[in-house]
Motif scaffolding. Structure first.
Motif, PDB file in Angstrom:
ATOM      1  N   ARG A 394     -12.239  70.442  36.190  1.00 49.26           N
ATOM      2  CA  ARG A 394     -12.746  70.218  37.580  1.00 49.26           C
ATOM      3  C   ARG A 394     -12.506  70.947  37.767  1.00 49.26           C
ATOM      4  O   ARG A 394     -13.508  71.702  38.026  1.00 49.26           O
ATOM      5  N   LEU A 395     -11.670  72.012  37.764  1.00 45.77           N
ATOM      6  CA  LEU A 395     -11.426  73.276  38.418  1.00 45.77           C
ATOM      7  C   LEU A 395     -12.426  74.155  37.697  1.00 45.77           C
ATOM      8  O   LEU A 395     -12.472  75.259  38.929  1.00 45.77           O
ATOM      9  N   GLU A 396     -11.843  74.729  36.538  1.00 46.52           N
ATOM     10  CA  GLU A 396     -13.289  74.895  36.395  1.00 46.52           C
ATOM     11  C   GLU A 396     -14.969  75.554  36.696  1.00 46.52           C
ATOM     12  O   GLU A 396     -15.635  76.603  36.852  1.00 46.52           O
ATOM     13  N   GLU A 397     -15.370  73.915  36.943  1.00 51.39           N
ATOM     14  CA  GLU A 397     -16.613  73.366  37.024  1.00 51.39           C
ATOM     15  C   GLU A 397     -16.692  74.854  39.293  1.00 51.39           C
ATOM     16  O   GLU A 397     -17.698  74.306  38.962  1.00 51.39           O
ATOM     17  N   THR A 398     -15.583  73.829  39.305  1.00 49.03           N
ATOM     18  CA  THR A 398     -15.177  73.980  40.762  1.00 49.03           C
ATOM     19  C   THR A 398     -15.748  75.902  41.036  1.00 49.03           C
ATOM     20  O   THR A 398     -16.676  76.476  42.265  1.00 49.03           O
ATOM     21  N   VAL A 399     -14.904  77.146  40.129  1.00 52.89           N
ATOM     22  CA  VAL A 399     -14.970  77.828  40.445  1.00 52.89           C
ATOM     23  C   VAL A 399     -16.357  78.007  40.020  1.00 52.89           C
ATOM     24  O   VAL A 399     -17.270  79.383  40.565  1.00 52.89           O
ATOM     25  N   ARG A 400     -16.814  77.807  38.765  1.00 54.05           N
ATOM     26  CA  ARG A 400     -18.297  78.168  38.283  1.00 54.05           C
ATOM     27  C   ARG A 400     -19.562  77.772  39.316  1.00 54.05           C
ATOM     28  O   ARG A 400     -20.689  78.466  39.498  1.00 54.05           O
ATOM     29  N   ALA A 401     -19.539  76.603  40.185  1.00 56.17           N
ATOM     30  CA  ALA A 401     -20.215  76.849  40.948  1.00 56.17           C
ATOM     31  C   ALA A 401     -20.635  77.596  42.347  1.00 56.17           C
ATOM     32  O   ALA A 401     -21.256  77.386  42.927  1.00 56.17           O
TER      33      ALA A 401
END
Ligand code: SF4
Ligand code: SF4
Lengths: 415, 246
Positions: A394-401
């Motif tokens: 989820r943290l990776e997704e957050t950065v990706r956003a």
């Protein structure tokens, strides 16, 4: 205790994060930009202005045209040069091509695998081949515009102070007109797909954008009118990152697709505006994950606007005349909306046309503090609740956003 | 069916263009995937499962200790390593900033310095032996496709041996050096881009680096002098993508 996240994947450039845990609680998050510095401001110092936009393009491949245009705008403003509508429209068309190319790449190839639970688009393609193809179609169209305006898919040298090396032909513009019309259906489908995203990351408190939709004379924020970046935005070095961090009046702020929609919805094209109104409630919460939905709406905007510009240029005909540029001592700032947000090129130029000072601030650097705040928020929510792998995902997704473009964030200089 | 070859894409410090260009192959990328399986490509996939690569593509310059470690890892675990793009083959733009690294860091980050280990940017070829070097900022994507296809078929890929100039002639582009007096580096630059910048009526800025072998930078230097470009300007131009000595 420190949890080290491995290097982010499916983002452009090299970065990672550390989560600092103390007494069983998430104390801090550090976003580390580990991409090496490339010293672009030093590279351009003393160079003749004419060669500079081509070098600045090399800051970033995904948004090279935004860099060329921002550079050209900074140079022209330093010399007091104004270009006619024709040149401005062609530049805008180029930026739109870049927006399409970049958003399609990001949404379909980098984010969609999260939505469908795959490690990448290639593996996702076995089941969702149609979708991947649609993304590639949009991306391909954006790239064809970049070739037409910029000269090449990556690092073209066609955008020059005062005009272009080569102007688009009637046939090329006609193709833009028909293709943009035909692709709209796909873009609208993308909006439906990305409305499914959960809210995550922090809720942004401050939004900043340029005063025009894709570029401007100045910046605007949610709380006040126009300003120059030097008046409100401060940069500082961090001991753990090659990218500096910027703050707006001392606080984290957000640049990118979501801020653009929220601050400039009245400039949208008809269908994009309708979609914005439909999803306004969601978007206004300011969650960074809705940046992806905003990007999808911008795909619609870009296609409609590309169509309008092609029509306008075809109606009035292309003259293909460059404006003469006479170097003189001066200072100028170019503000452009790169696909991932505000991009600033600031120059001082001496009497013989050589660069005497340059400062470049990229969207990823502007968003750096907001990214950290979002990681902190998510890590606090998930630490101890979810297992570590789910949390890291989820943290990776957050950065990706944020659609960060890490390699372009490491060129800042104060002299 | 024969086992697919394992392909790794490694990105050191750069603009991302050479990695991105692989994705710009579109359908051709899927053709390549008939022969290759991508086991490392961090811009495109979250999987990272390789400890052996039949072919490793390395883009970017070595500008940090991390870059150097990654490069060595790629070299130690691959059969065939390709330095891809002008950053990897010649250093490209970042290697032309000539101050010592400490001074550069100081100019950028101020007196606080920066504890992370930055190195002077150098091309990959200065640190490890490479099996093939394909320059270009970025390289021409059809060229990398051809090279990878050749390798998959067991053929040693060939290097081009002509300058950009030849491609202008083939395309019948008007010579911008002679006709417009633009500072075009086409005569000494490694061909293969199909003279795309001259197509825009602009001079080649030398992004593919020098043509190895018989080029004559001294001759080019004289031509530019005659067109009344000053020394410093010419020298800088020569040094921008590759470290050409006039
Ligand atoms: S060679 Fe050029 S395109 Fe390739 S990574 Fe380096 S700067 Fe980017
Ligand atoms: S013409 Fe020159 S600058 Fe342009 S792509 Fe070819 S080698 Fe690079």
């Amino acid at each position: 205790m420190i949890i080290e996240l491995r290097e982010f994947t499916r983002v452009e450039g090299n970065g990672k994060a550390e989560i600092v845990i103390e007494d069983g609680e998430v104390k801090d998050v550090r976003l580390k930009i580990i991409e090496g510095p490339r010293f672009f401001e030093l590279l351009t110092l003393g160079r003749h202005y004419y060669d500079v936009p081509d070098l600045e393009a090399r800051i970033c491949a995904i948004c090279y045209l935004s860099h060329s245009v921002a550079s050209v705008l900074g140079i022209e403003r330093a010399f007091g040069v104004e270009v006619p509508e024709e040149i401005a429209l062609i530049r805008e068309l180029g930026l739109i091509g870049e927006l399409l190319e970049s958003h399609a790449l990001h949404l379909y190839l980098l984010v969609a695998p999260d939505v469908f639970g795959y490690p990448d688009a290639i593996r996702m393609a076995t089941k969702h081949g149609e979708l991947v193809k649609e993304g590639l179609a949009l991306k391909g169209f954006g790239n064809r515009i970049r070739v037409m305006v910029g000269g090449r898919e990556i690092h073209g040298i066609n955008v020059k102070p005062g005009g272009f090396g080569r102007y688009p032909t009637v046939e090329e513009l006609e193709r833009v007109e028909t293709e943009s019309e035909a692709l709209l259906r796909l873009a609208r489908r993308a909006v439906r797909l990305f409305t499914q995203l959960d809210p995550y990351g922090a809720q942004a408190k401050h939004f900043v954008a340029t005063d025009g939709y894709l570029w401007g004379e100045k910046l605007v924020s949610d709380e006040e009118g126009e300003f120059h970046y030097t008046e409100r935005i401060e940069e500082r070095s961090l001991v753990y990152s090659f990218a500096k961090q910027s703050r707006y009046k001392g606080e984290a702020f957000f640049v990118g697709a979501l801020p653009r929609l929220l601050l400039k919805s009245e400039m949208l094209t008809p269908r994009a505006k309708r979609l914005f109104e439909e999803h306004r409630g969601k978007l206004e919460t300011g969650y960074v994950s809705y940046n992806n939905l905003a990007q999808a709406i911008e795909l619609v905007y870009s296609l409609e606007r590309a169509n309008e510009i092609a029509k306008t240029l075809l109606d009035r005909g292309i003259e293909g005349e460059n404006i003469p540029v006479e170097p003189r001592e001066g200072e100028g700032i170019g503000y452009v909306e790169a696909p991932r947000g505000v991009l600033i090129h600031h120059y001082r130029i001496d009497g013989s046309g050589n660069i005497a000072y340059s400062n470049i601030i990229t969207p990823t650097a502007l968003n750096h503090a907001m990214m950290e705040a979002s990681l902190l928020e998510e890590a606090r929510k998930l630490y101890g609740e979810a297992d570590e792998r789910a949390m890291i995902g989820r943290l990776e997704e957050t950065v990706r956003a944020f659609d960060p473009c890490i390699s372009c964030s490491v060129h800042l200089v104060k002299l | 069916m024969m086992d697919k070859l394992k392909l790794g894409v490694f990105e050191l410090t750069d603009c991302g263009g050479c990695a991105l260009n692989m994705l710009f192959l579109y359908e051709k990328l899927f053709d390549l995937l008939e022969f290759y399986e991508i086991t490392e490509f961090h811009m495109a996939t979250s999987l990272s499962e390789g400890n052996h690569y039949d072919v490793a593509l390395v883009t970017g310059t070595v500008s940090t200790q991390r870059d150097l470690n990654l490069l060595k890892e790629a070299r130690n675990h691959s059969e065939y390593l390709i330095a891809l793009g002008t950053c990897a083959t010649h250093g490209s733009v970042q290697a032309s900033v000539e101050l010592p690294i400490r001074e550069k860091l100081k100019a950028v980050y101020g007196d606080d310095g920066n504890p992370m280990r930055a190195l002077d940017s150098k091309p990959v070829v200065e640190y490890v032996a490479v099996d093939f070097a394909l320059p270009g900022c970025p390289y021409d994507k059809n060229e990398v496709y051809q090279v990878l296809m050749d390798i998959a078929k067991g053929i040693e890929p060939v290097r081009k041996d002509y300058p950009v100039c030849l491609e202008c002639k083939l395309n019948e582009y008007e010579c911008v050096l002679v006709k417009k007096g633009l500072p075009c580096l086409g005569p000494i630059t490694y061909g293969g881009c199909n003279a795309v910048c001259v197509r825009s009526g602009l001079g080649c800025i030398g992004c593919r680096g020098p043509l190895p072998g018989e080029v004559n930078p001294a001759g080019e230097y004289e031509i530019l002098k005659e067109l009344s470009y000053d020394d410093e300007y010419i020298v800088r131009k020569f040094k921008t993508f590759a470290r050409w000595e006039p």
